[in-house]
Design a protein around this motif. Structure first.
Motif, PDB file in Angstrom:
ATOM      1  N   ALA A   1     -93.737 -31.645 -40.158  1.00  0.00           N
ATOM      2  CA  ALA A   1     -93.398 -30.494 -40.999  1.00  0.00           C
ATOM      3  C   ALA A   1     -91.968 -30.594 -41.526  1.00  0.00           C
ATOM      4  O   ALA A   1     -91.679 -30.178 -42.648  1.00  0.00           O
ATOM      5  CB  ALA A   1     -93.578 -29.203 -40.200  1.00  0.00           C
ATOM      6  N   ALA A   2     -91.062 -31.153 -40.702  1.00  0.00           N
ATOM      7  CA  ALA A   2     -89.675 -31.311 -41.143  1.00  0.00           C
ATOM      8  C   ALA A   2     -89.505 -32.521 -42.059  1.00  0.00           C
ATOM      9  O   ALA A   2     -88.630 -32.528 -42.931  1.00  0.00           O
ATOM     10  CB  ALA A   2     -88.765 -31.450 -39.924  1.00  0.00           C
ATOM     11  N   TYR A   3     -90.350 -33.538 -41.874  1.00  0.00           N
ATOM     12  CA  TYR A   3     -90.199 -34.773 -42.637  1.00  0.00           C
ATOM     13  C   TYR A   3     -90.784 -34.656 -44.045  1.00  0.00           C
ATOM     14  O   TYR A   3     -90.286 -35.270 -44.988  1.00  0.00           O
ATOM     15  CB  TYR A   3     -90.887 -35.922 -41.893  1.00  0.00           C
ATOM     16  N   MET A   4     -91.864 -33.870 -44.174  1.00  0.00           N
ATOM     17  CA  MET A   4     -92.522 -33.756 -45.472  1.00  0.00           C
ATOM     18  C   MET A   4     -91.587 -33.133 -46.506  1.00  0.00           C
ATOM     19  O   MET A   4     -90.913 -32.151 -46.238  1.00  0.00           O
ATOM     20  CB  MET A   4     -93.791 -32.899 -45.347  1.00  0.00           C
ATOM     21  N   ARG A   5     -91.604 -33.710 -47.688  1.00  0.00           N
ATOM     22  CA  ARG A   5     -90.743 -33.207 -48.758  1.00  0.00           C
ATOM     23  C   ARG A   5     -91.453 -32.167 -49.629  1.00  0.00           C
ATOM     24  O   ARG A   5     -90.804 -31.353 -50.268  1.00  0.00           O
ATOM     25  CB  ARG A   5     -90.251 -34.371 -49.630  1.00  0.00           C
ATOM     26  N   ARG A   6     -92.772 -32.232 -49.674  1.00  0.00           N
ATOM     27  CA  ARG A   6     -93.522 -31.297 -50.512  1.00  0.00           C
ATOM     28  C   ARG A   6     -93.626 -29.942 -49.799  1.00  0.00           C
ATOM     29  O   ARG A   6     -94.128 -29.871 -48.672  1.00  0.00           O
ATOM     30  CB  ARG A   6     -94.909 -31.840 -50.827  1.00  0.00           C
ATOM     31  N   PRO A   7     -93.209 -28.867 -50.465  1.00  0.00           N
ATOM     32  CA  PRO A   7     -93.206 -27.549 -49.801  1.00  0.00           C
ATOM     33  C   PRO A   7     -94.589 -27.092 -49.339  1.00  0.00           C
ATOM     34  O   PRO A   7     -94.713 -26.499 -48.264  1.00  0.00           O
ATOM     35  CB  PRO A   7     -92.656 -26.613 -50.888  1.00  0.00           C
ATOM     36  N   PHE A   8     -95.635 -27.381 -50.144  1.00  0.00           N
ATOM     37  CA  PHE A   8     -96.951 -26.884 -49.743  1.00  0.00           C
ATOM     38  C   PHE A   8     -97.457 -27.594 -48.484  1.00  0.00           C
ATOM     39  O   PHE A   8     -98.166 -27.000 -47.661  1.00  0.00           O
ATOM     40  CB  PHE A   8     -97.949 -27.027 -50.898  1.00  0.00           C
ATOM     41  N   LEU A   9     -97.076 -28.870 -48.293  1.00  0.00           N
ATOM     42  CA  LEU A   9     -97.457 -29.581 -47.073  1.00  0.00           C
ATOM     43  C   LEU A   9     -96.717 -29.022 -45.857  1.00  0.00           C
ATOM     44  O   LEU A   9     -97.291 -28.881 -44.780  1.00  0.00           O
ATOM     45  CB  LEU A   9     -97.176 -31.074 -47.217  1.00  0.00           C
ATOM     46  N   ARG A  10     -95.445 -28.708 -46.050  1.00  0.00           N
ATOM     47  CA  ARG A  10     -94.672 -28.122 -44.948  1.00  0.00           C
ATOM     48  C   ARG A  10     -95.239 -26.761 -44.559  1.00  0.00           C
ATOM     49  O   ARG A  10     -95.355 -26.450 -43.378  1.00  0.00           O
ATOM     50  CB  ARG A  10     -93.197 -27.984 -45.350  1.00  0.00           C
ATOM     51  N   ARG A  11     -95.603 -25.955 -45.556  1.00  0.00           N
ATOM     52  CA  ARG A  11     -96.171 -24.639 -45.259  1.00  0.00           C
ATOM     53  C   ARG A  11     -97.522 -24.767 -44.560  1.00  0.00           C
ATOM     54  O   ARG A  11     -97.843 -23.996 -43.654  1.00  0.00           O
ATOM     55  CB  ARG A  11     -96.313 -23.824 -46.551  1.00  0.00           C
ATOM     56  N   PHE A  12     -98.318 -25.759 -44.982  1.00  0.00           N
ATOM     57  CA  PHE A  12     -99.623 -25.970 -44.348  1.00  0.00           C
ATOM     58  C   PHE A  12     -99.463 -26.368 -42.885  1.00  0.00           C
ATOM     59  O   PHE A  12    -100.140 -25.821 -42.003  1.00  0.00           O
ATOM     60  CB  PHE A  12    -100.393 -27.051 -45.113  1.00  0.00           C
TER      61      PHE A  12
END
Length: 321
Positions: A130-141
């Protein structure tokens, strides 16, 4: 500094003893308020009715179980016996409670330890992603997954896993204690609520630590996102998780009751469930004290370790004192 550390530890040990005493006392009071006759329960377990027993036999039975005295005298006697590890005799099984628990606790400790390991690994992996992902929707998911895991009932998860992997695919046994394969489904069932609790805290810790000034400096030096997370963020974001280890123990005890009931494992969780159903007061009392003891020991260990990692804890306690 050593004096303050000593005072800090003495206060924590005294607090642990107080928690154990309170757990024992509250359990004793609640169980003795139940509208049940212990003698009737004992005779029922033996296949005998109260009406078929003579008054002399009733007096002998009450004396053998320590039920011939008043409630206060019974409490004091049971408390001092508990300090020696004697929690009395089970009404249902007619064996010492400590022996009954020792026969069941090994299976529960095994799946509890496995579930905690799985939960910790899964929580760290989810928080890192969740911290590594740059895309906001992936982090929220990814951040929403722990909420889902914490909200789904454990028994429903167990039944779903059983339906898919036992009845559907036939990969794993649905119940019993048949080698290592029988550990998989109960372990996953128990690890989900614990992992969800850890992941929620870790994800928040990662997000807060990433915004710290030293992370900004590390980025300025050209360090990659993955290296910053591993070398700088993970350690500092993980410290707060030590404070909820006691809650994890509580989740493990609750999860053991659910998992062992669903998957028919003869462990401490199923023993507690059966004892509550049959109102086997000595067994319930012993199991509650055991769970409280595990909770207290874990929190005491955290209280010992945490000041070593962050000495400000002792100084803060001194200032409050």
């Amino acid at each position: 500094m050593r004096k303050h550390a000593f005072v800090y530890m003495v206060a924590r040990i005294a607090q642990a003893v107080l928690v154990l005493w309170a757990a024992y006392t509250v359990t004793y009071v609640i169980l003795n308020l139940l509208p049940a006759d212990p003698i009737a329960l004992i005779l029922k377990a033996k296949g005998t009715d109260v009406s078929s027993v003579t008054p002399a036999q009733l007096r002998t039975l009450k004396q053998s179980y320590g039920l011939d005295q008043g409630a206060w005298h019974q409490y004091v006697t049971m408390l001092f016996n508990a300090l020696r590890g004697d929690f009395g005799t089970s009404y249902t099984y007619d064996v010492p409670v400590i022996k009954l628990i020792s026969l069941r606790v090994g299976s529960t400790l095994l799946i509890s330890a496995l579930s905690i390991v799985v939960a910790i690994v899964a929580a760290f992996l989810l928080a890192f992603l969740a911290a590594y992902m740059r895309r906001p929707f992936l982090r929220r998911f990814l951040a929403a997954l722990p909420v889902l895991g914490a909200s789904v009932p454990s028994f429903w998860v167990g039944l779903l896993l059983m339906q898919v992997f036992s009845f559907g695919l036939g990969w794993l046994p649905s119940m019993g204690m048949q080698g290592w394969k029988s550990l998989v489904l109960p372990t996953i069932t128990m690890s989900i609520p614990t992992g969800a609790l850890l992941a929620q805290l870790l994800i928040g810790g990662f997000e807060e630590t990433i915004r710290s000034q030293y992370v900004t400096v590390a980025r300025a030096y050209g360090l990659g996102r993955g290296r910053i997370l591993i070398s700088h963020v993970t350690k500092n974001a993980s410290l707060p998780t030590l404070t909820i280890l006691g809650l994890i123990v509580g989740e493990t005890v609750t999860g053991a009751i659910v998992a062992e009931t669903v998957f028919s494992r003869q462990g401490l969780g199923m023993l507690i469930q059966q004892s509550v159903t049959s109102q086997d007061i000595p067994v319930i009392q012993g199991a509650v004290v055991l769970a409280a003891g595990a909770f207290v020991l874990v929190n005491l260990a955290v209280d010992v370790i945490y000041p070593l990692l962050d000495p400000r804890i002792v100084l803060h306690s001194k200032a409050k004192g």
